[in-house]
Write a protein that holds these residues in place. Structure first.
Motif, PDB file in Angstrom:
ATOM      1  N   ASP A  35       0.824  -1.206   0.000  1.00  0.00           N
ATOM      2  CA  ASP A  35       0.000   0.000   0.000  1.00  0.00           C
ATOM      3  C   ASP A  35       0.860   1.259   0.000  1.00  0.00           C
ATOM      4  O   ASP A  35       0.560   2.233  -0.702  1.00  0.00           O
ATOM      5  CB  ASP A  35      -0.948  -0.005   1.205  1.00  0.00           C
ATOM      6  CG  ASP A  35      -0.211  -0.184   2.530  1.00  0.00           C
ATOM      7  OD1 ASP A  35       0.891  -0.775   2.534  1.00  0.00           O
ATOM      8  OD2 ASP A  35      -0.747   0.251   3.568  1.00  0.00           O
ATOM      9  N   HIS A  36       1.962   1.249   0.743  1.00  0.00           N
ATOM     10  CA  HIS A  36       2.847   2.409   0.763  1.00  0.00           C
ATOM     11  C   HIS A  36       3.668   2.502  -0.528  1.00  0.00           C
ATOM     12  O   HIS A  36       4.001   3.602  -0.978  1.00  0.00           O
ATOM     13  CB  HIS A  36       3.777   2.340   1.980  1.00  0.00           C
ATOM     14  CG  HIS A  36       3.096   2.693   3.263  1.00  0.00           C
ATOM     15  ND1 HIS A  36       3.184   3.939   3.842  1.00  0.00           N
ATOM     16  CD2 HIS A  36       2.284   1.970   4.068  1.00  0.00           C
ATOM     17  CE1 HIS A  36       2.475   3.967   4.962  1.00  0.00           C
ATOM     18  NE2 HIS A  36       1.917   2.781   5.118  1.00  0.00           N
ATOM     19  N   GLN A  39       1.407   4.097  -2.924  1.00  0.00           N
ATOM     20  CA  GLN A  39       1.249   5.511  -2.600  1.00  0.00           C
ATOM     21  C   GLN A  39       2.411   6.335  -3.154  1.00  0.00           C
ATOM     22  O   GLN A  39       2.223   7.471  -3.599  1.00  0.00           O
ATOM     23  CB  GLN A  39       1.164   5.688  -1.082  1.00  0.00           C
ATOM     24  CG  GLN A  39       0.885   7.120  -0.644  1.00  0.00           C
ATOM     25  CD  GLN A  39       0.768   7.241   0.864  1.00  0.00           C
ATOM     26  OE1 GLN A  39       1.183   6.350   1.604  1.00  0.00           O
ATOM     27  NE2 GLN A  39       0.206   8.333   1.332  1.00  0.00           N
ATOM     28  N   ARG A  42       2.401   5.040  -7.381  1.00  0.00           N
ATOM     29  CA  ARG A  42       1.085   5.020  -8.025  1.00  0.00           C
ATOM     30  C   ARG A  42       0.823   3.759  -8.851  1.00  0.00           C
ATOM     31  O   ARG A  42      -0.075   3.733  -9.686  1.00  0.00           O
ATOM     32  CB  ARG A  42       0.886   6.258  -8.919  1.00  0.00           C
ATOM     33  CG  ARG A  42       0.947   7.585  -8.172  1.00  0.00           C
ATOM     34  CD  ARG A  42      -0.161   7.680  -7.136  1.00  0.00           C
ATOM     35  NE  ARG A  42      -0.323   9.025  -6.621  1.00  0.00           N
ATOM     36  CZ  ARG A  42       0.217   9.480  -5.488  1.00  0.00           C
ATOM     37  NH1 ARG A  42       0.977   8.681  -4.766  1.00  0.00           N
ATOM     38  NH2 ARG A  42       0.008  10.710  -5.082  1.00  0.00           N
TER      39      ARG A  42
END
Length: 204
Positions: A35-36, A39, A42
């Motif tokens: 998830d990071h 982030q 993208r």
């Protein structure tokens, strides 16, 4: 004081660089915190690996110099980070601080990646219309997983806004969006995931 200020030396010394967050993203976050990773760049780690594998053979990443280029993985990551941010976060200095590189290197990596992406061979492979067989397979998927009356709707359409750094010179007001930014409105079409091409760069 003001009469002689231009006579003073303007060399402020070398800008000290902090630790590179780029390597942390490509090592720790890519494996342990998807998830990071998404982030920051993208894209998912799977999509990132497919993109790097497709671009790394492009001639722009090879030279005859005795000083070899850094891995294509790093260059693609720098470009994606820059593309995925806007405003001050997308400035050369901000990206350089994030990657632990010089501003000129950030610009060079971005140009190399865009040169590879805009090759006709890559564009024809990555951005193309589905074949008749793929359309029919998509229709069957829609018929099975959705309303049967929508069977002929063989693709999904979605849109997104890409903010611009400044107002365009030509027809500037036309780019002003509902979020009070100047931006480009991009619409993407995608066939259902069950019939996605194996050549696609979409990570699942």
């Amino acid at each position: 004081m003001y009469e002689t200020r231009y006579e003073n030396p303007r060399n402020r010394g070398t800008l000290p660089r902090g630790p590179s967050h780029l390597h942390h993203v490509l090592t720790a976050l890519k494996v342990g915190r998807e998830d990071h990773f998404r982030q920051a760049l993208r894209v998912s780690p799977q999509t990132f690996d497919k993109l790097v594998a497709r671009l790394e053979k492009d001639p722009v990443f090879f030279n005859d110099s005795n000083q070899p280029q850094l891995p294509v993985e790093l260059q693609v990551a720098v470009a994606l980070y820059r593309f995925g941010h806007d405003g001050n976060a997308a400035s050369m200095q901000s990206v350089a601080n994030w990657a632990g590189l010089g501003k000129g290197t950030v610009h060079l990596y971005t140009r190399r990646v865009m040169t590879a992406v805009l090759r006709p061979s890559f564009m024809q492979e990555a951005v193309r219309m589905p074949t008749a067989a793929e359309k029919e397979k998509a229709k069957r998927w829609v018929h099975t997983h959705s309303c049967k009356a929508w069977r002929n709707g063989w693709c999904f359409v979605d849109g997104t806004l890409v903010p611009l750094d400044e107002r365009p010179t030509w027809y500037g007001p036309s780019y002003f969006d509902r979020k009070c930014n100047y931006s480009l409105n991009i619409q993407a079409r995608r066939i259902p995931p069950a019939v996605h091409s194996s050549n696609s760069f979409s990570g699942r």
